[in-house]
Design a protein around this motif. Structure first.
Motif, PDB file in Angstrom:
ATOM      1  N   ARG A 107     -54.953   3.806 -77.992  1.00  0.00           N
ATOM      2  CA  ARG A 107     -54.416   4.606 -79.101  1.00  0.00           C
ATOM      3  C   ARG A 107     -55.522   5.448 -79.751  1.00  0.00           C
ATOM      4  O   ARG A 107     -56.245   4.954 -80.613  1.00  0.00           O
ATOM      5  CB  ARG A 107     -53.759   3.676 -80.138  1.00  0.00           C
ATOM      6  CG  ARG A 107     -52.631   2.859 -79.537  1.00  0.00           C
ATOM      7  CD  ARG A 107     -51.817   2.054 -80.551  1.00  0.00           C
ATOM      8  NE  ARG A 107     -50.499   1.776 -79.974  1.00  0.00           N
ATOM      9  CZ  ARG A 107     -49.488   1.193 -80.605  1.00  0.00           C
ATOM     10  NH1 ARG A 107     -49.630   0.822 -81.859  1.00  0.00           N
ATOM     11  NH2 ARG A 107     -48.329   1.005 -79.993  1.00  0.00           N
ATOM     12  N   ASP A 245     -51.559  -3.705 -83.257  1.00  0.00           N
ATOM     13  CA  ASP A 245     -50.320  -3.095 -83.761  1.00  0.00           C
ATOM     14  C   ASP A 245     -50.516  -2.684 -85.214  1.00  0.00           C
ATOM     15  O   ASP A 245     -50.237  -1.541 -85.603  1.00  0.00           O
ATOM     16  CB  ASP A 245     -49.179  -4.107 -83.640  1.00  0.00           C
ATOM     17  CG  ASP A 245     -47.870  -3.569 -84.200  1.00  0.00           C
ATOM     18  OD1 ASP A 245     -47.555  -2.393 -83.925  1.00  0.00           O
ATOM     19  OD2 ASP A 245     -47.179  -4.316 -84.917  1.00  0.00           O
ATOM     20  N   GLU A 249     -51.231   1.302 -86.830  1.00  0.00           N
ATOM     21  CA  GLU A 249     -50.292   1.890 -87.809  1.00  0.00           C
ATOM     22  C   GLU A 249     -51.067   2.273 -89.076  1.00  0.00           C
ATOM     23  O   GLU A 249     -50.858   3.334 -89.658  1.00  0.00           O
ATOM     24  CB  GLU A 249     -49.186   0.879 -88.130  1.00  0.00           C
ATOM     25  CG  GLU A 249     -48.103   1.418 -89.038  1.00  0.00           C
ATOM     26  CD  GLU A 249     -46.845   1.915 -88.316  1.00  0.00           C
ATOM     27  OE1 GLU A 249     -46.712   1.736 -87.091  1.00  0.00           O
ATOM     28  OE2 GLU A 249     -45.994   2.493 -89.015  1.00  0.00           O
ATOM     29  N   ILE A 276     -46.864   5.850 -80.986  1.00  0.00           N
ATOM     30  CA  ILE A 276     -47.046   4.531 -81.594  1.00  0.00           C
ATOM     31  C   ILE A 276     -45.960   4.258 -82.636  1.00  0.00           C
ATOM     32  O   ILE A 276     -45.796   3.159 -83.101  1.00  0.00           O
ATOM     33  CB  ILE A 276     -48.456   4.332 -82.215  1.00  0.00           C
ATOM     34  CG1 ILE A 276     -48.548   4.894 -83.629  1.00  0.00           C
ATOM     35  CG2 ILE A 276     -49.568   4.897 -81.362  1.00  0.00           C
ATOM     36  CD1 ILE A 276     -49.521   4.103 -84.488  1.00  0.00           C
TER      37      ILE A 276
HETATM   38 MG    MG Z   1     -46.411  -0.780 -84.121  1.00  0.00          MG
END
Ligand code: MG
Ligand code: IPM
Length: 372
Positions: A107, A245, A249, A276
């Motif tokens: 990411r 995760d 974010e 995402i």
């Molecule tokens: Mg997420």
């Protein structure tokens, strides 16, 4: 190049945003003489509604036979308010990641100069932030044993990692650091969790193989703070599934919108490209969803097949759309009516006419006179 691409729009805004990703890929194919074919599959809540299964066998087969996969979004609020529901849209995505062994989720987070004002963080701290999160994607608490007691009064999820699961993503993260700013930060909770201590141990053992990489360690609570306090200190962040995760974010605050962050989910055999963000059901069909994450996912797909010039052109188109304020309302500081598909049209147009003037683009895409 010939590529057969499985397209999984999924739920909520998924279909709208992925349509723009596909549009960009079609424009690239035309411009560079590639042959990209697209085959659509059901996944998530829409698949439950249609066939009662969030990951139908036919979708999995499609993904396995395709060269690669473009994914939209997943989730439906009706399941979130029903904790007893045994079947959930997210199982579609999680099973897909697991079945295809997509263990590394990459990411990238890059602050756009023109959007520094959109962040709720101070400009001087986020300007030039440029890092990438390597999130382990097929292990940890997401996939550990889940228990709910008979009487329903006790529940648990367990977080476990095998050495090989840590090693394989750690090698990718070390290599990424070698090609970037030579810094790797492992984020864990090694002061409390046994699984985190294994991560730390394995990373320390591998470090001598990468003498040009400066390895350091942060606890997740501290990392969550450092990420918004001083994001420029990071280069490559490596972390387990759930921490990744949450951190990714959080990282979207730096860039100004979660609608800007894309990802590549990579395994030994398959690769999938996905924003995402989630399904953002409230925004479905309103034309307000930001398609950039999906379009950037398409660029990451091209990078994966070493189509670097093509991927760079998509990124250039995105930069231009931001510069000219051809963006959806989450980002727009000038116009309030630029829709999801309008942004996609702009990107497509730019790919086909990269030498066009700013003025022309602005006129055409704001529906003003095209004669200048
Ligand atoms: Mg997420
Ligand atoms: C993500 C999403 C997913 C995750 C959900 C939709 C299952 O939040 O890709 O970040 O938690 O991995």
């Amino acid at each position: 190049m010939k590529l057969h691409i499985a397209v999984l729009p999924g739920d909520g805004i998924g279909p709208e945003v992925i349509a723009q990703g596909v549009k960009a890929l079609k424009a690239i194919a035309m411009e560079f003489g590639h042959v990209f074919t697209f085959e659509y599959g059901l996944v998530g809540g829409t698949a439950i509604d249609a066939v009662g299964n969030p990951l139908p066998e036919s979708t999995l087969e499609l993904c396995k036979k395709a060269d690669t996969i473009l994914f939209g979004a997943i989730g439906d609020p009706k399941y979130n308010m029903d904790p007893d529901s045994k079947i959930r849209p997210e199982q579609g995505l999680l099973n897909l990641r697991k079945s295809l062994d997509l263990f590394a989720n990459i990411r990238p987070v890059i602050a756009y100069e023109d959007l520094l004002n959109k962040s709720s963080l101070k400009k001087k701290f986020i300007k030039d932030a440029d890092f990438v999160i390597y999130r382990e994607l097929t292990g940890g608490i997401y996939f550990g044993d889940k228990i709910i007691s008979e009487d329903g009064n006790y529940a648990s999820d367990s977080c476990g990692y095998h050495r090989f699961e840590i090693e394989r993503i750690a090698h990718l993260a070390f290599k990424a650091a070698q090609s970037r700013k030579h810094k790797l930060t492992l984020v864990d909770k090694a002061n409390v969790l046994e699984s985190s201590r294994l991560w730390r141990k394995v990373l320390m053992e591998l470090a001598p193989q990468y003498p040009d990489v400066n390895l350091d360690f942060l606890f997740i609570d501290n990392a969550a703070k450092q990420l918004v306090m001083n994001p420029k200190q990071f280069d490559v962040i490596l972390t387990e599934n759930m921490f990744g995760d949450i951190l990714s974010e959080e990282a979207s605050v730096i860039v100004g919108s979660v609608g800007l962050l894309a990802s590549a989910s990579i395994g030994p055999k398959y690769a999938m490209f996905e924003p995402i963000h989630g399904a953002y059901s409230k925004a479905t069909d309103k034309g307000i969803a930001n398609p950039i994450a999906s379009i950037l996912s398409a660029a990451m797909l091209l990078d994966h097949f070493a189509l670097f010039e093509e991927a760079a052109l998509i990124r250039k188109a995105i930069d231009k759309s931001i510069k000219l304020h051809i963006t959806t309302p989450d980002l727009n500081m000038k116009y309030d009516n630029i829709s999801t598909s309008k942004v996609g049209d702009f990107i497509e147009d730019f790919i086909n006419n990269p030498e066009e003037t700013n003025l022309n683009f602005t006129n055409i895409h704001l529906g003003q006179s095209t004669i200048i």
